[in-house]
Design an enzyme around this catalytic site. Structure first.
Site, mmCIF file in Angstrom:
data_model
loop_
_atom_site.group_PDB
_atom_site.id
_atom_site.type_symbol
_atom_site.label_atom_id
_atom_site.label_comp_id
_atom_site.label_asym_id
_atom_site.label_seq_id
_atom_site.Cartn_x
_atom_site.Cartn_y
_atom_site.Cartn_z
ATOM 1 N N ARG A 1 0.844 -1.195 0.000
ATOM 2 C CA ARG A 1 0.000 0.000 0.000
ATOM 3 C C ARG A 1 0.882 1.249 0.000
ATOM 4 N NH1 ARG A 1 -2.670 -3.945 2.553
ATOM 5 N NH2 ARG A 1 -4.931 -4.014 2.545
ATOM 6 N N HIS B 1 -0.150 3.211 4.839
ATOM 7 C CA HIS B 1 -0.703 2.137 5.682
ATOM 8 C C HIS B 1 -0.215 0.756 5.207
ATOM 9 C CE1 HIS B 1 -3.747 4.653 7.851
ATOM 10 N NE2 HIS B 1 -3.627 5.392 6.764
ATOM 11 N N ASN C 1 -9.076 6.103 11.521
ATOM 12 C CA ASN C 1 -7.801 6.103 12.227
ATOM 13 C C ASN C 1 -8.053 6.059 13.729
ATOM 14 O OD1 ASN C 1 -6.113 6.240 9.991
ATOM 15 N ND2 ASN C 1 -6.008 8.474 9.989
ATOM 16 N N TYR D 1 -9.427 5.907 -3.437
ATOM 17 C CA TYR D 1 -9.245 4.508 -3.023
ATOM 18 C C TYR D 1 -9.507 3.501 -4.149
ATOM 19 C CZ TYR D 1 -8.594 5.939 1.847
ATOM 20 O OH TYR D 1 -8.095 6.485 3.001
HETATM 21 C C1 HEM Z 1 -9.271 11.272 7.519
HETATM 22 C C2 HEM Z 1 -8.275 11.027 6.695
HETATM 23 C C3 HEM Z 1 -7.827 9.644 6.359
HETATM 24 C C4 HEM Z 1 -7.973 8.491 7.044
HETATM 25 C C5 HEM Z 1 -8.658 8.279 8.370
HETATM 26 C C6 HEM Z 1 -7.374 7.445 6.261
HETATM 27 C C7 HEM Z 1 -7.329 6.117 6.624
HETATM 28 C C8 HEM Z 1 -6.758 5.129 5.893
HETATM 29 C C9 HEM Z 1 -6.594 3.776 6.305
HETATM 30 C C10 HEM Z 1 -7.046 3.208 7.630
HETATM 31 C C11 HEM Z 1 -5.975 3.098 5.314
HETATM 32 C C12 HEM Z 1 -5.555 1.650 5.334
HETATM 33 C C13 HEM Z 1 -6.639 0.768 4.824
HETATM 34 C C14 HEM Z 1 -6.234 -0.669 4.971
HETATM 35 O O1 HEM Z 1 -6.007 -1.119 6.102
HETATM 36 O O2 HEM Z 1 -6.133 -1.350 3.932
HETATM 37 C C15 HEM Z 1 -5.760 4.026 4.255
HETATM 38 C C16 HEM Z 1 -5.152 3.712 3.073
HETATM 39 C C17 HEM Z 1 -5.062 4.585 2.052
HETATM 40 N N1 HEM Z 1 -5.469 5.898 2.055
HETATM 41 FE FE1 HEM Z 1 -6.252 6.915 3.533
HETATM 42 N N2 HEM Z 1 -6.889 7.977 5.104
HETATM 43 C C18 HEM Z 1 -7.159 9.322 5.132
HETATM 44 C C19 HEM Z 1 -6.889 10.229 4.160
HETATM 45 C C20 HEM Z 1 -6.563 9.873 2.901
HETATM 46 C C21 HEM Z 1 -6.538 10.755 1.788
HETATM 47 C C22 HEM Z 1 -6.894 12.247 1.848
HETATM 48 C C23 HEM Z 1 -6.176 10.026 0.701
HETATM 49 C C24 HEM Z 1 -6.019 10.437 -0.727
HETATM 50 C C25 HEM Z 1 -6.616 11.464 -1.271
HETATM 51 C C26 HEM Z 1 -5.957 8.678 1.146
HETATM 52 C C27 HEM Z 1 -5.528 7.637 0.355
HETATM 53 C C28 HEM Z 1 -5.238 6.387 0.806
HETATM 54 C C29 HEM Z 1 -4.655 5.360 -0.018
HETATM 55 C C30 HEM Z 1 -4.248 5.502 -1.463
HETATM 56 C C31 HEM Z 1 -4.546 4.228 0.769
HETATM 57 C C32 HEM Z 1 -3.981 2.881 0.364
HETATM 58 C C33 HEM Z 1 -5.125 1.946 0.159
HETATM 59 C C34 HEM Z 1 -4.703 0.577 -0.308
HETATM 60 O O3 HEM Z 1 -3.691 0.445 -1.007
HETATM 61 O O4 HEM Z 1 -5.445 -0.379 0.002
HETATM 62 N N3 HEM Z 1 -6.216 8.608 2.477
HETATM 63 N N4 HEM Z 1 -6.247 5.262 4.615
#
Ligand code: HEM
Length: 715
Positions: free
Chosen positions: A88, A91, A164, A378
């Site tokens: 990823r 994370h 989170n 996502y």
């Molecule tokens: C409140 C703000 C955010 C929270 C709470 C959050 C939370 C998370 C979490 C928990 C994961 C891991 C998911 C898993 O366990 O597979 C994740 C992955 C990811 N997040 Fe966020 N995120 C936030 C903001 C953002 C933003 C603003 C973006 C992009 C615009 C983003 C893009 C991603 C990406 C690309 C992944 C990787 C997903 C994967 O490869 O499966 N996140 N995020």
């Protein structure tokens, strides 16, 4: 000329070999073979062809070259070569578990979401916890935000609450996410530091992004070094909407509250845990679930309407803000229980694809610009990471409710349409049809405005809630925030970045700013940062923001490390372990040798760890049960002295029997005994001792072991 016929390769000559308790066949080169017998299945290739020899590749002569028609070798290595998928982008390091969500009461008044309709109904769930910045192989106790991503397989589609363990975020607009993550992860030229924000790029970006100041307070608090994934809160962060069957909307914020209360470790402890057991959190979750101690969280919601939202001078669409629980009490609506580990880490935890846009009918988004940006991101990232559009066919991602559509083909398609009709409308009366009543209806909000790159003024207060968070902490927690900021900024090489950060702290709390400046060795204080809006001084402390205030009052779910030697008082040890088990806590035994010790009554007691392998940082509290003669040797063992000194330094409870006193002396703590270092009572008093452990830490000890003398004030 007659064609020369080469005979088929002769069956290799094998002789029987016995390796301890295993009977094997030995080939001419000394290699060992295990053959299928009885019920043991025959090894096959991926095409199903049976394999005769998996130890030797096909070659010309015993010392000759390999040949290309060894399809078994080729297939095996080909598959191995492709075992990795991209980790990823954030994370990357995570650990997951299965469980269920159980609804308390019908929420039909607020939402038509199917999972919230029937009291007592259980819906399957999968959770993945993670760190944000480190790579897949980084250590568990990095100071970092923890991801808390929940997938609930509802009867009307999967609901992913991708949250989170902190209820606010660094940035207000998703367009800044790549910059934030680039700045946080290892620097691109040197590829370090890994899984750490203690470097120039991170603090450079942060110090130029004042909207992150509330999050800075949270990440510099002990929230980012949790003791266990089981002892953290989870938050949906954004404001979402519940929408009921009459299409009426209520704003909602989601909070997961751990049944066993909150708990974190000390920073010095975290650093040592990373060396002693980089898998500390995953091992803890694995052990808890495998031993039937299923972790549990209550889902609580803050529900409010537009008028309530308008009563604040901050914006409920701003993900850098919370609604303090004292102003709007969260209501419990259900519980999440994790009761099963995945059968296969890769298939489930690695391939699970969370996407914020996965919401069932009855749950909708607000206009939070960060949430809306996430909804875009996502899906893209899953395509890249999982390699094609059919990742929803993987069992971990597939809905567990009936599903029908005309999506077809693509890489690795496993769910394929049957029959002639793969479109609609059609006149064959084949295939699924849309349903205006049952289908997802977006909340019909009125939207209008100028199309432009804008940010509302209601997002401009960057310091008031940061201050509120800081003043809501206990003294010990405030000290930890100051120490964390000092540590992180001490690793920043560009002095102006340190100063810029302290100038932001001036807008949050002057004492905090001066403490950090003093510890960093500033000669003078910088001016307070230019603020878009002045910090409000009138916000009341919110006790709900403190981990210590939210801590458990019991030792349940925690772990006692008991250092034992030959001659340990068998009755005392039994009494202690019984009392710990009764408290629903666990214990592990540490001994000079892992083979164990001979107790006072002659019984042989096996140990879980040798002293070097079981430092006290792995435990919530420790007890030292030794015999007088064994203690004489133990005092010369550095790891034994560290065991005691670290437990003391980390403000843990230490129980000891009289024979262990020389070890306390040699560890240098005998002269500073306090209410947390307890001579173990007789067997009868042990339950009272274990009850005392429920306080978890003696934070009052900390100034004597850590901070040293205060520096003179800075002008
Ligand atoms: C409140 C703000 C955010 C929270 C709470 C959050 C939370 C998370 C979490 C928990 C994961 C891991 C998911 C898993 O366990 O597979 C994740 C992955 C990811 N997040 Fe966020 N995120 C936030 C903001 C953002 C933003 C603003 C973006 C992009 C615009 C983003 C893009 C991603 C990406 C690309 C992944 C990787 C997903 C994967 O490869 O499966 N996140 N995020």
């Amino acid at each position: 000329m007659a064609k020369k016929i080469t005979p088929a390769s002769p069956a290799p000559k094998l002789e029987t070999a016995t390796i301890h308790d295993q009977k094997l066949q030995r080939g001419a080169g000394g290699e060992l073979h295990q053959f299928a017998e009885g019920d043991t299945p025959v090894l096959t290739t991926a095409q199903g062809g049976p394999v005769a020899d998996d130890q030797n590749s096909l070659r010309v002569g015993a010392r000759g070259p390999l040949v290309v028609d060894d399809f078994h070798f080729r297939e095996k290595i080909f598959h191995f070569d492709h075992e990795r998928i991209p980790e990823r982008v954030v994370h990357a390091r995570g650990y997951g578990a299965h469980g269920y969500f159980e609804t308390y009461e019908s929420l039909a008044k607020y939402t038509r979401a199917d999972l919230f309709q029937r009291p007592g109904e259980k819906t399957p769930a999968f959770v993945r916890f993670s760190t944000v910045a480190g790579n897949k192989g980084s250590a568990d106790l990095a100071r970092d935000v923890r991801g808390f991503a929940v997938k609930i397989y509802t009867q009307e589609g999967n609901w992913d609450l991708v949250g989170n363990n902190i209820p606010v975020f660094f940035i207000q607009d998703a367009i800044k996410f790549p910059d934030l993550i680039h700045a946080a992860k290892q620097e691109p030229d040197r590829a370090f530091p890994q899984a750490q924000t203690a470097h120039d790029s991170f603090w450079d970006f942060i110090s130029l992004t004042p909207e992150s100041m509330n999050m800075v307070m949270w990440i510099m608090s002990d929230r980012t070094i949790p003791r266990s994934l089981r002892f953290m809160e989870g938050f949906g962060v954004h404001t979402f909407r519940f929408v009921n069957a009459r299409d009426e909307s209520t704003f909602v914020k989601f909070h997961w509250k751990p049944k066993l209360g909150l708990q974190s470790v000390a920073w010095n402890e975290a650093v040592k845990i990373n060396g002693a057991d980089p898998d500390f959190h995953r091992r803890d979750l694995w052990n808890a679930i495998q031993s039937g101690n299923f972790p549990e969280w209550e889902l609580q919601v803050q529900l409010f309407d537009q008028a309530f939202a308008d009563s604040f001078d901050f914006d409920v669409l701003d993900p850098t803000k919370i609604i303090p629980e004292e102003l709007l009490k969260p209501q419990p609506i259900g519980r999440l229980v994790l009761d099963r580990m995945p059968d296969n880490f890769f298939a489930e935890t690695e391939q699970v694809a969370f996407m914020t846009q996965n919401v069932p009918p009855g749950i909708d988004f607000s206009n939070d610009p960060l949430l809306q940006g996430r909804n875009f991101s996502y899906l893209d990232t899953q395509l890249k990471r999982l390699g094609g559009p059919n990742f929803t066919h993987l069992p971990i991602n597939a809905p567990k409710c009936p599903m029908h559509n005309f999506q077809q083909d693509g890489h690795m398609a496993m769910r394929n349409p049957i029959g002639r009709t793969n479109y609609q409308p059609n006149s064959r009366n084949e295939g699924p049809r849309e349903s205006p009543m049952q289908g997802y209806r977006h909340f019909a909000s009125e939207e209008q405005g100028t199309k432009a790159r804008l940010r509302p003024q209601s997002f401009a207060d960057h310091y008031s809630q940061a201050r509120q968070f800081y003043i809501s902490q206990t003294g010990a927690e405030q000290r930890h925030i100051a120490s964390a900021l000092t540590f992180e900024l001490s690793k920043v090489e560009t002095l102006v970045i340190r100063e810029r950060m302290v100038s932001h702290l001036m807008n949050i709390d002057e004492t905090l700013a001066t403490t950090v400046a003093q510890k960093l060795g500033f000669k003078s204080m910088p001016k307070a940062a230019d603020a878009a809006m002045p910090t409000r001084q009138d916000l009341e402390p919110s006790p709900a923001l403190s981990i210590v205030e939210r801590g458990p009052k019991r030792f349940e779910g925690r772990k006692l490390g008991i250092l034992i030697t030959d001659g340990v008082d068998a009755k005392l040890l039994k009494g202690l372990t019984d009392a710990i088990t009764k408290e629903k806590a666990v214990f592990e035994l540490i001994a000079p040798k892992v083979g164990g010790v001979t107790a006072s009554d002659g019984t042989l007691i096996a140990a879980h760890h040798m002293i070097d392998g079981g430092p006290s940082v792995l435990f919530d509290a420790v007890a030292i049960l030794t015999s007088a003669s064994a203690t004489e040797d133990l005092v010369n063992e550095a790891a034994a002295r560290d065991f005691v000194a670290d437990a003391f330094q980390h403000c843990k409870f230490i129980g000891y029997d009289h024979s262990a006193v020389p070890l306390l002396e040699k560890a240098g703590i005998a002269d500073s005994l306090d209410e947390g270092v307890l001579s173990l009572p007789g067997e009868e008093g042990l339950s009272a001792f274990v009850a005392e452990l429920g306080k978890l830490r003696v934070w009052g000890r900390e100034p004597s072991v850590k901070l040293g003398k205060a520096s003179p004030p800075i002008k």
